[in-house]
Design an enzyme around this catalytic site. Structure first.
Site, PDB file in Angstrom:
ATOM      1  N   GLU A 115       0.774  -1.181  -0.007  1.00  0.00           N
ATOM      2  CA  GLU A 115      -0.248   0.118   0.001  1.00  0.00           C
ATOM      3  C   GLU A 115       0.897   1.248  -0.109  1.00  0.00           C
ATOM      4  OE1 GLU A 115      -3.979  -1.617   1.967  1.00  0.00           O
ATOM      5  OE2 GLU A 115      -2.334  -0.921   3.334  1.00  0.00           O
ATOM      6  N   CYS A 128       3.470   8.207   1.460  1.00  0.00           N
ATOM      7  CA  CYS A 128       4.132   7.572   2.294  1.00  0.00           C
ATOM      8  C   CYS A 128       4.041   5.970   1.541  1.00  0.00           C
ATOM      9  CB  CYS A 128       3.052   7.345   3.451  1.00  0.00           C
ATOM     10  SG  CYS A 128       3.436   5.885   4.716  1.00  0.00           S
ATOM     11  N   CYS A 135       6.418  -7.228   6.869  1.00  0.00           N
ATOM     12  CA  CYS A 135       7.737  -6.894   7.669  1.00  0.00           C
ATOM     13  C   CYS A 135       8.230  -7.865   8.282  1.00  0.00           C
ATOM     14  CB  CYS A 135       7.150  -5.583   8.628  1.00  0.00           C
ATOM     15  SG  CYS A 135       8.559  -5.061   9.740  1.00  0.00           S
ATOM     16  N   CYS A 139       6.708  -5.704  15.770  1.00  0.00           N
ATOM     17  CA  CYS A 139       6.097  -4.633  16.812  1.00  0.00           C
ATOM     18  C   CYS A 139       4.668  -4.986  17.124  1.00  0.00           C
ATOM     19  CB  CYS A 139       6.153  -3.131  16.477  1.00  0.00           C
ATOM     20  SG  CYS A 139       7.888  -2.815  15.539  1.00  0.00           S
ATOM     21  N   CYS A 142       1.546  -2.751  15.882  1.00  0.00           N
ATOM     22  CA  CYS A 142       1.630  -2.748  14.128  1.00  0.00           C
ATOM     23  C   CYS A 142       0.964  -3.686  13.344  1.00  0.00           C
ATOM     24  CB  CYS A 142       2.848  -2.200  13.576  1.00  0.00           C
ATOM     25  SG  CYS A 142       3.110  -2.111  12.022  1.00  0.00           S
ATOM     26  N   ASN A 327      -3.410   3.837  16.473  1.00  0.00           N
ATOM     27  CA  ASN A 327      -4.432   3.603  15.448  1.00  0.00           C
ATOM     28  C   ASN A 327      -4.848   2.153  15.325  1.00  0.00           C
ATOM     29  OD1 ASN A 327      -4.476   6.250  14.110  1.00  0.00           O
ATOM     30  ND2 ASN A 327      -2.559   5.767  13.384  1.00  0.00           N
ATOM     31  N   CYS A 370      -1.053   5.462  10.116  1.00  0.00           N
ATOM     32  CA  CYS A 370       0.004   4.886  10.075  1.00  0.00           C
ATOM     33  C   CYS A 370      -0.393   3.429  10.961  1.00  0.00           C
ATOM     34  CB  CYS A 370       0.828   5.352  11.370  1.00  0.00           C
ATOM     35  SG  CYS A 370       1.338   7.268  11.014  1.00  0.00           S
TER      36      CYS A 370
END
Ligand code: SAH
Ligand code: SF4
Length: 396
Positions: A115, A128, A135, A139, A142, A327, A370
């Site tokens: 994205e 962004c 990933c 984390c 996330c 978020n 984010c």
């Protein structure tokens, strides 16, 4: 390295097949393009000039068709068309948020998806971009970190995100219009804050950013590019030396104990080591200050004591502290801190002499904010319990 919880999850790494057929021009460095042209029969003596010409067509004018390169002979254009292509990743879908944020779902080779998010603001337009599919880091707050499928993006797929956004924004100069004559840019800033850890794909990110910074092409200043890292300590000095862009660091915790849970790479490179390389960054890269990103998680890292520890830790580093209200995403094991708490935290940081903007969540209605990015094609989502267990938390 601690043995308890994995820093990298059980990822499926996709083997990269060598591309067959025509070579894509997008993503080649100037040297790479020169070598490829010579390899394809361009006389060495002409190669530099050809690189300059093709470079301008591709990165300044946004041209994707060799036929349109009118300062090259027809025969040479036909030769190029046989050996090369000019392709950027395909936009599968585009969603526009009520606040104007645009989220592109982008398909790259192999059918993988990433994205890219465009965030218009009054004085700038920020893109962004993603550097990996998923990933390898985990984390715990996330969404991207829950995606198991991972592959590194190529330089062409990284710089291609800038190009496809400019396509969508209609932002290539009209014929005859020179650089800087077209008024303020819609796409003026880049943040490497999409999916992935950019410093785990260093060379590709570096090459893509060098292309984006090249004055004969997209021509974005290094001060308008911010790379965000979770703290890959050995690559931070290299970022200063080989890219020279602005740096943001996902700080999020003020003790090793908290940060180990939130940003598990901290177990590999703890706070003291991270702070040491950060201290050296501004001078090395000749940039003014570092952005410390700090996600506000209710009852986890948002106390007054955390704020005081934070300013103490970073004392002496030219810095801005970007407070990011957490978020939400499905099954997330955290909650966003209350607004009063975020303001109280911001005030302590501010009183210590640091800018402490609270990042307004953008594009939340389209899951573009984010940490919410994760491609829909990847459905092997971990459950809440699994995520919480990894973070050493009790699920709420
Ligand atoms: N991998 C890099 C860059 C991508 S993340 C890094 O970690 O820095 C971009 C920023 O969003 C990071 O600061 C990250 O910590 C933050 N983030 C991730 N998930 C979030 C969430 N759910 N809410 C708010 N911020 C989040
Ligand atoms: Fe990866 Fe960054 Fe998300 Fe951590 S915050 S899992 S490093 S994308």
């Amino acid at each position: 390295m601690s043995a308890e919880a994995p820093i990298t999850q059980d990822v499926v790494t996709i083997p990269r097949k060598l591309p067959e057929g025509p070579v894509n021009i997008v993503g080649l460095t100037r040297d790479g393009l020169r070598a490829a042209l010579i390899d394809a029969g361009t006389p060495e003596k002409q190669a530099r000039m050809r690189v300059d010409q093709i470079w301008q067509w591709v990165y300044f004018r946004g041209v994707r068709d060799f036929g349109a390169m009118t300062n090259l002979s027809k025969a040479y254009r036909a030769d190029l068309a046989e050996r090369f292509v000019i392709v950027v990743p395909e936009v599968v879908s585009r969603e526009v948020s009520a606040d104007g944020t645009r989220k592109y779902l982008v398909r790259i080779a192999g059918g993988h998806e990433v994205e890219t998010v465009y965030i218009p603001e009054e004085d700038r337009g920020t893109l962004c971009i993603s550097s990996q599919v998923g990933c390898t880091l985990t984390c715990s707050f996330c969404h991207t970190g829950t995606q198991k499928l991972v592959r590194n993006l190529t330089p062409g797929e990284i710089v291609g995100q800038i190009m496809l956004a400019r396509d969508d924004l209609g932002e290539w100069p009209e014929p005859g219009v020179g650089s800087g004559e077209a008024g303020p840019r819609l796409l003026s800033n880049i943040v490497l804050m999409g999916m992935g850890e950019p410093l785990y794909n260093f060379e590709a990110v570096r090459d893509a950013m060098r292309i984006a910074m090249d004055g004969e092409g997209i021509s974005l200043s290094r001060r308008r590019i911010t790379l965000s890292t979770s703290g890959v300590v050995p690559e931070i000095a290299r970022t200063a030396e080989e890219i020279g862009c602005m740096l943001a660091v996902s700080f999020h915790g003020t003790t090793d104990e908290i940060r180990n849970k939130l940003v598990p790479i901290n177990k590999r490179w703890p706070l003291a080591e991270l702070l040491e390389v950060l201290r050296a960054y501004p001078k090395l890269s000749n940039s003014e200050r570092i952005t410390f990103e700090y996600v506000m998680l209710k009852g986890v890292n948002d106390s007054d004591a955390d704020a005081r520890r934070l300013v103490k830790l970073i004392a002496g580093i030219p810095a801005k502290i970007n407070l990011i209200p957490f978020n939400e995403w499905p099954s997330a094991p955290y909650e966003r801190s209350d607004w009063d708490r975020i303001e109280a935290f911001a005030n302590i940081v501010h009183r210590a002499g640091y800018a402490s903007p609270i990042r307004t969540p953008r594009g939340e209605d389209i899951m573009a904010a984010c940490g919410q990015l994760k491609s829909a094609t990847e459905r092997a989502r971990k459950g809440r319990t699994e995520i919480a267990a990894e973070a050493g938390l009790t699920p709420r």
